[in-house]
Design a protein around this motif. Structure first.
Motif, PDB file in Angstrom:
ATOM      1  N   ALA A   1     106.712 -29.929  62.703  1.00 58.93           N
ATOM      2  CA  ALA A   1     106.937 -29.287  61.405  1.00 58.93           C
ATOM      3  C   ALA A   1     107.203 -30.329  60.331  1.00 58.93           C
ATOM      4  CB  ALA A   1     108.109 -28.308  61.502  1.00 58.93           C
ATOM      5  N   SER A   2     107.990 -31.337  60.674  1.00 57.41           N
ATOM      6  CA  SER A   2     108.272 -32.418  59.732  1.00 57.41           C
ATOM      7  C   SER A   2     106.996 -33.165  59.372  1.00 57.41           C
ATOM      8  CB  SER A   2     109.302 -33.381  60.326  1.00 57.41           C
ATOM      9  OG  SER A   2     109.527 -34.468  59.449  1.00 57.41           O
ATOM     10  N   SER A   3     106.167 -33.445  60.367  1.00 53.97           N
ATOM     11  CA  SER A   3     104.916 -34.165  60.100  1.00 53.97           C
ATOM     12  C   SER A   3     103.995 -33.352  59.199  1.00 53.97           C
ATOM     13  CB  SER A   3     104.212 -34.525  61.411  1.00 53.97           C
ATOM     14  OG  SER A   3     103.685 -33.381  62.053  1.00 53.97           O
ATOM     15  N   LEU A   4     103.972 -32.017  59.379  1.00 56.30           N
ATOM     16  CA  LEU A   4     103.160 -31.159  58.520  1.00 56.30           C
ATOM     17  C   LEU A   4     103.700 -31.137  57.092  1.00 56.30           C
ATOM     18  CD1 LEU A   4     102.417 -28.056  60.789  1.00 56.30           C
ATOM     19  CD2 LEU A   4     100.776 -29.763  59.985  1.00 56.30           C
ATOM     20  N   PHE A   5     105.013 -31.097  56.973  1.00 55.44           N
ATOM     21  CA  PHE A   5     105.655 -31.116  55.657  1.00 55.44           C
ATOM     22  C   PHE A   5     105.257 -32.379  54.896  1.00 55.44           C
ATOM     23  CE2 PHE A   5     109.301 -32.601  53.112  1.00 55.44           C
ATOM     24  CZ  PHE A   5     109.461 -31.540  52.236  1.00 55.44           C
ATOM     25  N   VAL A   6     105.408 -33.524  55.550  1.00 54.17           N
ATOM     26  CA  VAL A   6     105.095 -34.799  54.910  1.00 54.17           C
ATOM     27  C   VAL A   6     103.600 -34.909  54.611  1.00 54.17           C
ATOM     28  CG1 VAL A   6     105.043 -37.300  55.274  1.00 54.17           C
ATOM     29  CG2 VAL A   6     107.090 -36.001  55.860  1.00 54.17           C
ATOM     30  N   LYS A   7     102.766 -34.500  55.559  1.00 52.45           N
ATOM     31  CA  LYS A   7     101.315 -34.592  55.363  1.00 52.45           C
ATOM     32  C   LYS A   7     100.859 -33.693  54.220  1.00 52.45           C
ATOM     33  CE  LYS A   7      96.865 -34.416  57.768  1.00 52.45           C
ATOM     34  NZ  LYS A   7      96.173 -33.775  56.619  1.00 52.45           N
ATOM     35  N   THR A   8     101.455 -32.512  54.109  1.00 51.70           N
ATOM     36  CA  THR A   8     101.099 -31.613  53.011  1.00 51.70           C
ATOM     37  C   THR A   8     101.379 -32.258  51.666  1.00 51.70           C
ATOM     38  OG1 THR A   8     101.516 -29.640  54.355  1.00 51.70           O
ATOM     39  CG2 THR A   8     101.546 -29.357  51.966  1.00 51.70           C
ATOM     40  N   LEU A   9     102.538 -32.885  51.541  1.00 49.63           N
ATOM     41  CA  LEU A   9     102.884 -33.545  50.281  1.00 49.63           C
ATOM     42  C   LEU A   9     102.044 -34.791  50.058  1.00 49.63           C
ATOM     43  CD1 LEU A   9     106.769 -33.121  50.135  1.00 49.63           C
ATOM     44  CD2 LEU A   9     104.949 -31.583  49.372  1.00 49.63           C
ATOM     45  N   ASP A  10     101.760 -35.538  51.133  1.00 48.42           N
ATOM     46  CA  ASP A  10     100.865 -36.703  51.019  1.00 48.42           C
ATOM     47  C   ASP A  10      99.501 -36.277  50.491  1.00 48.42           C
ATOM     48  OD1 ASP A  10     102.817 -38.377  52.037  1.00 48.42           O
ATOM     49  OD2 ASP A  10     101.863 -38.656  53.990  1.00 48.42           O
ATOM     50  N   ASP A  11      98.935 -35.225  51.096  1.00 48.45           N
ATOM     51  CA  ASP A  11      97.605 -34.758  50.713  1.00 48.45           C
ATOM     52  C   ASP A  11      97.601 -34.204  49.288  1.00 48.45           C
ATOM     53  OD1 ASP A  11      96.675 -35.486  53.192  1.00 48.45           O
ATOM     54  OD2 ASP A  11      96.615 -33.440  53.998  1.00 48.45           O
ATOM     55  N   ALA A  12      98.669 -33.480  48.938  1.00 52.70           N
ATOM     56  CA  ALA A  12      98.766 -32.918  47.583  1.00 52.70           C
ATOM     57  C   ALA A  12      98.782 -34.038  46.549  1.00 52.70           C
ATOM     58  CB  ALA A  12     100.017 -32.056  47.460  1.00 52.70           C
ATOM     59  N   ALA A  13      99.572 -35.078  46.812  1.00 50.51           N
ATOM     60  CA  ALA A  13      99.640 -36.216  45.887  1.00 50.51           C
ATOM     61  C   ALA A  13      98.276 -36.906  45.790  1.00 50.51           C
ATOM     62  CB  ALA A  13     100.711 -37.202  46.347  1.00 50.51           C
ATOM     63  N   SER A  14      97.654 -37.141  46.931  1.00 53.12           N
ATOM     64  CA  SER A  14      96.356 -37.816  46.954  1.00 53.12           C
ATOM     65  C   SER A  14      95.303 -37.003  46.200  1.00 53.12           C
ATOM     66  CB  SER A  14      95.920 -38.041  48.402  1.00 53.12           C
ATOM     67  OG  SER A  14      94.646 -38.664  48.454  1.00 53.12           O
ATOM     68  N   ASN A  15      95.271 -35.702  46.437  1.00 52.65           N
ATOM     69  CA  ASN A  15      94.271 -34.848  45.785  1.00 52.65           C
ATOM     70  C   ASN A  15      94.459 -34.793  44.272  1.00 52.65           C
ATOM     71  OD1 ASN A  15      93.120 -34.253  48.260  1.00 52.65           O
ATOM     72  ND2 ASN A  15      94.257 -32.345  48.524  1.00 52.65           N
ATOM     73  N   LEU A  16      95.694 -34.996  43.821  1.00 48.88           N
ATOM     74  CA  LEU A  16      95.987 -34.981  42.384  1.00 48.88           C
ATOM     75  C   LEU A  16      95.933 -36.377  41.764  1.00 48.88           C
ATOM     76  CD1 LEU A  16      98.923 -32.406  42.457  1.00 48.88           C
ATOM     77  CD2 LEU A  16      96.649 -32.048  41.456  1.00 48.88           C
ATOM     78  N   GLY A  17      95.555 -37.350  42.574  1.00 56.58           N
ATOM     79  CA  GLY A  17      95.444 -38.713  42.077  1.00 56.58           C
ATOM     80  C   GLY A  17      96.773 -39.398  41.839  1.00 56.58           C
ATOM     81  N   LYS A  18      97.796 -38.991  42.602  1.00 59.11           N
ATOM     82  CA  LYS A  18      99.128 -39.576  42.458  1.00 59.11           C
ATOM     83  C   LYS A  18      99.387 -40.589  43.575  1.00 59.11           C
ATOM     84  CE  LYS A  18     100.048 -36.417  39.251  1.00 59.11           C
ATOM     85  NZ  LYS A  18     100.240 -36.727  37.823  1.00 59.11           N
ATOM     86  N   LYS A  19     100.155 -41.615  43.259  1.00 59.53           N
ATOM     87  CA  LYS A  19     100.498 -42.624  44.251  1.00 59.53           C
ATOM     88  C   LYS A  19     101.789 -42.312  44.997  1.00 59.53           C
ATOM     89  CE  LYS A  19      98.273 -46.568  41.975  1.00 59.53           C
ATOM     90  NZ  LYS A  19      98.497 -47.924  41.390  1.00 59.53           N
ATOM     91  N   VAL A  20     102.623 -41.481  44.381  1.00 62.20           N
ATOM     92  CA  VAL A  20     103.956 -41.220  44.925  1.00 62.20           C
ATOM     93  C   VAL A  20     104.266 -39.727  44.808  1.00 62.20           C
ATOM     94  CG1 VAL A  20     106.427 -41.761  44.741  1.00 62.20           C
ATOM     95  CG2 VAL A  20     104.732 -43.479  44.088  1.00 62.20           C
ATOM     96  N   TRP A  21     104.898 -39.154  45.848  1.00 63.16           N
ATOM     97  CA  TRP A  21     105.550 -37.859  45.654  1.00 63.16           C
ATOM     98  C   TRP A  21     107.046 -38.062  45.733  1.00 63.16           C
ATOM     99  CZ3 TRP A  21     108.619 -36.514  49.706  1.00 63.16           C
ATOM    100  CH2 TRP A  21     108.216 -36.775  51.019  1.00 63.16           C
ATOM    101  N   ILE A  22     107.752 -37.267  44.938  1.00 68.08           N
ATOM    102  CA  ILE A  22     109.202 -37.418  44.878  1.00 68.08           C
ATOM    103  C   ILE A  22     109.828 -36.035  44.960  1.00 68.08           C
ATOM    104  CG2 ILE A  22     109.174 -37.511  42.337  1.00 68.08           C
ATOM    105  CD1 ILE A  22     111.544 -39.528  42.618  1.00 68.08           C
TER     106      ILE A  22
END
Length: 230
Positions: A84-105
């Motif tokens: 579940a933790s890995s999915l949480f992090v991956k979701t935010l990683d992918d969301a940031a990448s798809n929006l052209g962001k380098k960092v999620w906070i």
């Protein structure tokens, strides 16, 4: 690789204003309070030992995935807490990448109390700790609890003090550690450019002048007085 940052601290210490400023950077995706790890770390000790994911944590995860365009609901029975933790992090990683962001906070103040748990479940997360004068935090917690008792349960000064004390002791555990950055609300208000420059470096994004003065929806500049959240 997407950089991952969490803002933590005692509630009413300035976590919201700090995230609002940082999320105005064009390379940063701001994620508001998820409380994900607070819920994932089950209050049932046997569920924790077995690494089971509480239903509420799965619901939070599904909500986050829907928000960012992932429509596959997770099967509660098949979800371990680590997965579940890995999915949480991956979701935010992918969301940031798809929006052209380098960092999620992400900003959930109470994740402060779950840092060791978070580190056991995932890697490469940095933490920004924001602190505030104790008398100001205690007063603000008490005031918020009187005005909004359905949200804030610290309706005595003793309860407010205990939360501040617990937060202070938790912060002390990580002071000086790698991947932990400490700032005070007073520093942010008095010398924003200087301290934001240090934070940009910690987050590994290009420094941008004047972001503390940008106005987002529902947010006024940091230099205004009388904000109720203070």
């Amino acid at each position: 690789m997407t950089n991952r940052v969490m803002i933590v601290g005692c509630p009413r210490s300035g976590t919201t204003i700090l995230q609002t400023i940082l999320a105005s950077h064009p390379e940063v995706l701001g994620i508001f309070e998820t409380h994900f790890y607070c819920v994932l770390c089950s209050s049932n000790k046997w569920a924790r030992k077995l690494g089971l994911t509480p239903k509420k944590a799965t619901e939070i995860l599904n909500d986050i995935q829907r928000e960012y365009g992932y429509h596959q609901s997770q099967n509660i029975r098949l979800l371990s807490s680590k997965y579940a933790s890995s999915l949480f992090v991956k979701t935010l990683d992918d969301a940031a990448s798809n929006l052209g962001k380098k960092v999620w906070i992400e900003k959930t103040p109470q994740h402060l109390f779950y840092i060791d748990y978070i580190k056991r479940l995932t890697e490469n997360i940095k933490f920004i700790h924001i602190e505030r004068k104790p008398e100001s935090v205690i007063s603000s917690l008490y005031h918020a609890s009187v005005v909004y008792p359905h949200i804030w349960p610290y309706n005595t000064k003793e309860k407010s003090f205990e939360l501040w004390k617990e937060s202070y002791l938790s912060n002390q555990k990580y002071r000086g550690m790698e991947d932990h950055f400490f700032i005070t609300l007073n520093e942010l208000i008095k010398r924003p450019s200087e301290h934001l420059g240090r934070i940009w470096n910690f987050m590994k994004v290009e420094a941008i002048e004047g972001v503390e003065n940008r106005q987002n929806e529902g947010f006024r500049t940091i230099k205004e007085k009388g904000k109720e959240w203070l």
